[in-house]
Design a protein around this motif. Structure first.
Motif, short mmCIF file in Angstrom:
data_model
loop_
_atom_site.label_atom_id
_atom_site.label_comp_id
_atom_site.label_asym_id
_atom_site.label_seq_id
_atom_site.Cartn_x
_atom_site.Cartn_y
_atom_site.Cartn_z
N GLY A 223 49.18 43.69 51.54
CA GLY A 223 48.68 43.31 50.23
C GLY A 223 47.58 42.25 50.34
O GLY A 223 47.28 41.76 51.44
N GLY A 224 47.00 41.91 49.22
CA GLY A 224 45.99 40.86 49.17
C GLY A 224 46.20 40.02 47.93
O GLY A 224 46.94 40.42 47.02
N ALA A 225 45.56 38.84 47.90
CA ALA A 225 45.76 37.97 46.74
C ALA A 225 44.55 37.09 46.50
O ALA A 225 43.88 36.67 47.45
CB ALA A 225 47.01 37.12 46.94
N PRO B 196 47.02 49.74 41.77
CA PRO B 196 47.30 48.77 40.72
C PRO B 196 47.23 47.34 41.25
O PRO B 196 47.37 47.09 42.43
CB PRO B 196 48.72 49.13 40.32
CG PRO B 196 49.34 49.66 41.56
CD PRO B 196 48.25 50.36 42.29
N TYR B 197 47.04 46.44 40.32
CA TYR B 197 47.07 45.02 40.66
C TYR B 197 48.05 44.35 39.71
O TYR B 197 48.50 44.97 38.74
CB TYR B 197 45.68 44.40 40.52
CG TYR B 197 45.09 44.59 39.15
CD1 TYR B 197 45.41 43.75 38.10
CD2 TYR B 197 44.23 45.66 38.89
CE1 TYR B 197 44.90 43.95 36.84
CE2 TYR B 197 43.72 45.86 37.62
CZ TYR B 197 44.06 45.00 36.60
OH TYR B 197 43.57 45.22 35.35
N LEU B 198 48.36 43.12 40.01
CA LEU B 198 49.28 42.39 39.13
C LEU B 198 48.66 41.04 38.80
O LEU B 198 48.36 40.25 39.71
CB LEU B 198 50.65 42.21 39.80
CG LEU B 198 51.69 41.40 39.02
CD1 LEU B 198 51.93 41.98 37.64
CD2 LEU B 198 53.01 41.37 39.79
N ALA C 67 52.35 46.02 43.82
CA ALA C 67 50.90 46.09 43.59
C ALA C 67 50.19 45.50 44.80
O ALA C 67 50.54 44.40 45.25
CB ALA C 67 50.54 45.31 42.34
N PRO C 68 49.19 46.19 45.34
CA PRO C 68 48.49 45.68 46.53
C PRO C 68 47.77 44.36 46.28
O PRO C 68 47.66 43.54 47.17
CB PRO C 68 47.49 46.79 46.86
CG PRO C 68 47.94 47.98 46.12
CD PRO C 68 48.68 47.50 44.93
N ILE D 1 40.53 45.50 49.36
CA ILE D 1 41.35 45.55 48.14
C ILE D 1 40.52 45.08 46.94
O ILE D 1 40.65 45.59 45.84
CB ILE D 1 42.60 44.68 48.31
CG1 ILE D 1 43.51 45.32 49.35
CG2 ILE D 1 43.36 44.54 47.00
CD1 ILE D 1 44.75 44.54 49.65
N LEU D 2 39.68 44.09 47.23
CA LEU D 2 38.82 43.57 46.16
C LEU D 2 37.45 43.23 46.75
O LEU D 2 37.36 42.61 47.81
CB LEU D 2 39.44 42.30 45.55
CG LEU D 2 38.58 41.55 44.52
CD1 LEU D 2 38.46 42.35 43.23
CD2 LEU D 2 39.18 40.19 44.22
#
Lengths: 203, 213
Positions: free
Chosen positions: A169-171, A66-68, A137-138, A4-5
């Motif tokens: 998702g990821g964070a 998209p991301y948030l 948002a992922p 994801i990132l």
């Protein structure tokens, strides 16, 4: 698992000064990282750079969209009610059907008719985090999400995060409060000559 | 386009219903009247002088536009939009349009009053325009707060609602003064209007400070 990132030798600089040692990091689906480091080391700058608010960086970035990005300042109109404010963002993200669920999840239903500036800091932070339930948002980029929250609200946040990760998702979470995540990364100030400040001298 | 509608709805609500922003058009009116009374003769308005009012209007609108955007920046709203990678064109257009609508509406009545005066129709019409607009904006804001309190149960400050009554009541008081001689009346309007502007401004600033402590 899909990435994801991905950051490769990534660092942020301001006024030609590198804020932290180059960082390499990969966040896959279902992973969350705690971003640690002392005051002023560049945690917020890193998140602002990833969210496109700041352009000064070196290295390579792969960012799934998209991301948030949830910053410490909630983008709410002070005089409008909490419901009006959240409705705006729900409409903005075309997710009005999630509004009542968001209010219930973050225990904001009883506060929804109050003007935003009448809420306490913890309630305002909960309102800010309620936006997490409005946008799909992922990747979540969060800056001190637990600031001013009580134990119960922190538990709500942790539950929301767990659900998000379960859904793939990821964070990346800049925080001083330990969220007990297995993945942690600490930003370090580089000890190079180029990073040294010159205060000048008096003769 | 959907985003534009959202922004415009948000902005127009801010322009017409935010009590703090209500001060600005009222202040603009009083300052304009002040200028009118002390710098030009009511019966000799030429094109150059009306252009002066347009310059004041455009500068004021630009100033308020800047102030509005700065407020959104300080509040983090602008950064959130930027992080969404959406174009800010709609945001700017909406902001400019809503302010133009708000200010043009107010200014046009004032400007028309000048035109009427130029045609040697009673000067009281200009004052009456001011009274009507002040009454309408005051009444609208008051009704908005009342509606909020009764139906939406928003707990806005009762003091704020009370203050909003001031621009609603004051024009009625002015109306009662209409029996005075024209010259006396015209000298009363800018002075009392400016005093009202200052007192409202300080009230709202205090209110704002209280809300943030």
């Amino acid at each position: 698992m899909s990435d994801i990132l991905e950051l490769c030798n990534f660092s942020t600089h301001r006024n030609g000064i590198i804020l932290f040692e180059p960082l390499s990091l990969t966040i896959e689906a279902g992973q969350a990282y705690e971003l640690r480091g002392g005051n002023g080391v560049g945690k917020t700058s890193l998140l602002e750079t990833l969210s496109g608010l700041y352009k000064g960086f070196k290295g390579k970035v792969f960012l799934h969209k998209p991301y948030l990005y949830i910053s410490r300042r909630a983008p709410f109109t002070q005089d409008e009610t909490l419901l009006e404010n959240l409705s705006f963002w729900a409409s903005f993200w075309k997710s009005s059907e999630n509004l009542s669920k968001a209010l219930a999840t973050w225990d904001l239903k009883s506060l929804s008719r109050l003007p935003y500036n009448h809420l306490s800091q913890g309630q305002q932070q909960r309102a800010n985090l309620a936006r997490l339930s409005l946008k799909s948002a992922p990747l979540w980029l969060l800056d001190e999400p637990t600031a001013a929250l009580d134990r119960q609200s922190i538990a709500t946040f942790k539950n929301a995060l767990t659900d998000h990760l379960k859904q793939g998702g990821g964070a990346l979470i800049a925080t001083h409060y330990s969220l007990d995540l297995t993945q942690q990364i600490t930003l370090k100030v580089p000890k190079t000559e180029s990073n040294a400040f010159t205060l000048g001298s008096v003769t | 386009m959907m985003h534009f509608q959202l922004f415009f709805k948000r902005d127009i609500k801010q322009v017409f219903f935010n009590p703090r922003l209500l001060i600005l058009p009222l202040g603009f009116f009083t300052v304009s009247f002040f200028l009118l009374h002390f710098t030009v003769s009511l019966n000799t308005i030429n094109e150059q002088e009306t252009a002066l009012y347009w310059v004041i209007f455009i500068l004021s609108t630009t100033g308020v536009l800047g102030q509005n955007i700065a407020l959104d920046y300080d509040g983090g709203f602008l950064q959130s939009l930027q992080s969404e990678k959406k174009s800010l064109h709609f945001y700017i257009i909406s902001k400019a349009l809503s302010l133009m609508v708000g200010w043009t509406f107010s200014f046009w009545v004032f400007f028309m009053s000048l035109q009427i005066l130029q045609n040697e129709i009673t000067p009281h019409l200009a004052l009456q325009s001011f009274i009507i607009i002040a009454s309408l904006s005051g009444a609208l804001s008051f009704l908005y707060c009342l509606f909020d309190a009764l139906f939406l149960r928003a707990k806005r400050s009762p003091l704020l609602s009370l203050i909003l009554l001031v621009p609603f009541i004051l024009p009625l008081l002015i109306l009662s003064l209409l029996s005075l001689e024209q010259k006396e009346l015209m000298s009363l309007v800018p002075v009392s209007g400016y005093a009202l502007f200052l007192s409202l401004g300080s009230f709202f600033l205090t209110q704002k400070a209280l809300n943030h402590t």
